[in-house]
Design a protein around this motif. Sequence first.
Motif, PDB file in Angstrom:
ATOM      1  N   LYS A  27       0.868  -1.175   0.000  1.00 54.37           N
ATOM      2  CA  LYS A  27       0.000   0.000   0.000  1.00 54.37           C
ATOM      3  C   LYS A  27       0.905   1.225   0.000  1.00 54.37           C
ATOM      4  O   LYS A  27       2.026   1.173   0.493  1.00 54.37           O
ATOM      5  N   ARG A  28       0.375   2.298  -0.522  1.00 59.64           N
ATOM      6  CA  ARG A  28       1.141   3.549  -0.579  1.00 59.64           C
ATOM      7  C   ARG A  28       0.335   4.676   0.058  1.00 59.64           C
ATOM      8  O   ARG A  28      -0.892   4.690   0.000  1.00 59.64           O
ATOM      9  N   SER A  29       1.061   5.585   0.660  1.00 61.84           N
ATOM     10  CA  SER A  29       0.412   6.770   1.216  1.00 61.84           C
ATOM     11  C   SER A  29       0.060   7.721   0.075  1.00 61.84           C
ATOM     12  O   SER A  29       0.433   7.507  -1.082  1.00 61.84           O
ATOM     13  N   PHE A  30      -0.611   8.788   0.393  1.00 64.88           N
ATOM     14  CA  PHE A  30      -0.980   9.794  -0.587  1.00 64.88           C
ATOM     15  C   PHE A  30       0.248  10.328  -1.326  1.00 64.88           C
ATOM     16  O   PHE A  30       0.196  10.645  -2.501  1.00 64.88           O
ATOM     17  N   PHE A  31       1.367  10.430  -0.618  1.00 66.78           N
ATOM     18  CA  PHE A  31       2.601  10.959  -1.200  1.00 66.78           C
ATOM     19  C   PHE A  31       3.486   9.866  -1.799  1.00 66.78           C
ATOM     20  O   PHE A  31       4.614  10.133  -2.183  1.00 66.78           O
ATOM     21  N   GLY A  32       2.996   8.659  -1.871  1.00 66.88           N
ATOM     22  CA  GLY A  32       3.721   7.577  -2.526  1.00 66.88           C
ATOM     23  C   GLY A  32       4.634   6.760  -1.635  1.00 66.88           C
ATOM     24  O   GLY A  32       5.256   5.811  -2.090  1.00 66.88           O
ATOM     25  N   GLN A  33       4.715   7.102  -0.352  1.00 61.36           N
ATOM     26  CA  GLN A  33       5.578   6.339   0.548  1.00 61.36           C
ATOM     27  C   GLN A  33       4.914   4.996   0.841  1.00 61.36           C
ATOM     28  O   GLN A  33       3.715   4.917   1.090  1.00 61.36           O
ATOM     29  N   ARG A  34       5.718   3.938   0.794  1.00 63.36           N
ATOM     30  CA  ARG A  34       5.204   2.593   1.039  1.00 63.36           C
ATOM     31  C   ARG A  34       4.756   2.462   2.487  1.00 63.36           C
ATOM     32  O   ARG A  34       5.471   2.846   3.406  1.00 63.36           O
ATOM     33  N   LYS A  35       3.561   1.927   2.672  1.00 64.45           N
ATOM     34  CA  LYS A  35       3.062   1.683   4.027  1.00 64.45           C
ATOM     35  C   LYS A  35       3.601   0.346   4.519  1.00 64.45           C
ATOM     36  O   LYS A  35       3.892  -0.550   3.735  1.00 64.45           O
ATOM     37  N   ASP A  36       3.708   0.214   5.828  1.00 65.42           N
ATOM     38  CA  ASP A  36       4.252  -0.996   6.424  1.00 65.42           C
ATOM     39  C   ASP A  36       3.377  -1.394   7.610  1.00 65.42           C
ATOM     40  O   ASP A  36       2.320  -0.813   7.839  1.00 65.42           O
ATOM     41  N   TYR A  37       3.860  -2.374   8.369  1.00 66.83           N
ATOM     42  CA  TYR A  37       3.061  -2.851   9.498  1.00 66.83           C
ATOM     43  C   TYR A  37       2.782  -1.757  10.518  1.00 66.83           C
ATOM     44  O   TYR A  37       1.791  -1.810  11.240  1.00 66.83           O
ATOM     45  N   TRP A  38       3.614  -0.737  10.585  1.00 64.48           N
ATOM     46  CA  TRP A  38       3.356   0.396  11.464  1.00 64.48           C
ATOM     47  C   TRP A  38       2.002   1.025  11.130  1.00 64.48           C
ATOM     48  O   TRP A  38       1.208   1.327  12.013  1.00 64.48           O
ATOM     49  N   ASP A  39       1.735   1.194   9.864  1.00 60.74           N
ATOM     50  CA  ASP A  39       0.476   1.800   9.430  1.00 60.74           C
ATOM     51  C   ASP A  39      -0.708   0.892   9.757  1.00 60.74           C
ATOM     52  O   ASP A  39      -1.773   1.361  10.153  1.00 60.74           O
ATOM     53  N   PHE A  40      -0.492  -0.412   9.618  1.00 66.26           N
ATOM     54  CA  PHE A  40      -1.525  -1.383   9.992  1.00 66.26           C
ATOM     55  C   PHE A  40      -1.833  -1.283  11.486  1.00 66.26           C
ATOM     56  O   PHE A  40      -3.002  -1.243  11.894  1.00 66.26           O
ATOM     57  N   LEU A  41      -0.793  -1.206  12.307  1.00 68.37           N
ATOM     58  CA  LEU A  41      -0.982  -1.110  13.759  1.00 68.37           C
ATOM     59  C   LEU A  41      -1.688   0.192  14.136  1.00 68.37           C
ATOM     60  O   LEU A  41      -2.612   0.187  14.960  1.00 68.37           O
ATOM     61  N   LEU A  64      12.719   9.325  14.053  1.00 67.94           N
ATOM     62  CA  LEU A  64      12.169   8.218  13.277  1.00 67.94           C
ATOM     63  C   LEU A  64      11.465   8.764  12.043  1.00 67.94           C
ATOM     64  O   LEU A  64      10.484   9.491  12.145  1.00 67.94           O
ATOM     65  N   LYS A  65      11.964   8.376  10.870  1.00 68.10           N
ATOM     66  CA  LYS A  65      11.437   8.922   9.617  1.00 68.10           C
ATOM     67  C   LYS A  65      10.659   7.909   8.787  1.00 68.10           C
ATOM     68  O   LYS A  65       9.880   8.285   7.929  1.00 68.10           O
ATOM     69  N   THR A  66      10.897   6.620   9.003  1.00 65.47           N
ATOM     70  CA  THR A  66      10.264   5.609   8.146  1.00 65.47           C
ATOM     71  C   THR A  66       9.243   4.793   8.923  1.00 65.47           C
ATOM     72  O   THR A  66       9.349   4.659  10.152  1.00 65.47           O
ATOM     73  N   PRO A  67       8.271   4.215   8.220  1.00 59.74           N
ATOM     74  CA  PRO A  67       7.305   3.342   8.891  1.00 59.74           C
ATOM     75  C   PRO A  67       7.968   2.141   9.567  1.00 59.74           C
ATOM     76  O   PRO A  67       7.545   1.730  10.646  1.00 59.74           O
ATOM     77  N   VAL A  68       9.017   1.596   8.962  1.00 57.12           N
ATOM     78  CA  VAL A  68       9.702   0.444   9.572  1.00 57.12           C
ATOM     79  C   VAL A  68      10.362   0.857  10.884  1.00 57.12           C
ATOM     80  O   VAL A  68      10.263   0.152  11.891  1.00 57.12           O
ATOM     81  N   GLY A  69      11.010   2.008  10.897  1.00 53.07           N
ATOM     82  CA  GLY A  69      11.636   2.504  12.128  1.00 53.07           C
ATOM     83  C   GLY A  69      10.617   2.752  13.223  1.00 53.07           C
ATOM     84  O   GLY A  69      10.839   2.413  14.387  1.00 53.07           O
TER      85      GLY A  69
END
Length: 133
Positions: A27-41, A64-69
């Motif tokens: 999945k991608r955010s509005f700005f194209g950044q890949r979503k990760d399990y952080w977004d799911f949580l 912390l800048k990335t969903p994985v971080g």
Amino acid sequence: PVTDGSRELHSLCAQLEFLLQFDLKEKRSFFGQRKDYWDFLCQGLARCRQEHEGIHFVTSLDKLKTPVGRGRAFLRYCLVHRQLAESLQLCLLDPESLCEWYYARSPFLSPKWRAEILGSLYELDCVTFHLAL
């Protein structure tokens, strides 16, 4: 207590992250950044209409800048505060949301595997984690 230097901690966190990323739909955010399990949580916990202290804590960390971080920091926060199993269980309650985020091979979509995973995570509540957050 388990500390940052523990090999078992690194293995546990790697396995948790693997489970949360396994068969996760891209999945991608509005700005194209890949979503990760952080977004799911975040979505799963927001759906419960409770502000989770871990989410609030992690989003307050400017480094912390990335969903994985952010996801990794959230896992560590939950381990320290003995909230990992409960937090994940809240995210796994809605079958529609699970299907929205995960493909069919995800263990979270199997009631048997989901119960086993959560049971193991609840056992971690007995372990004391002293981790740098």
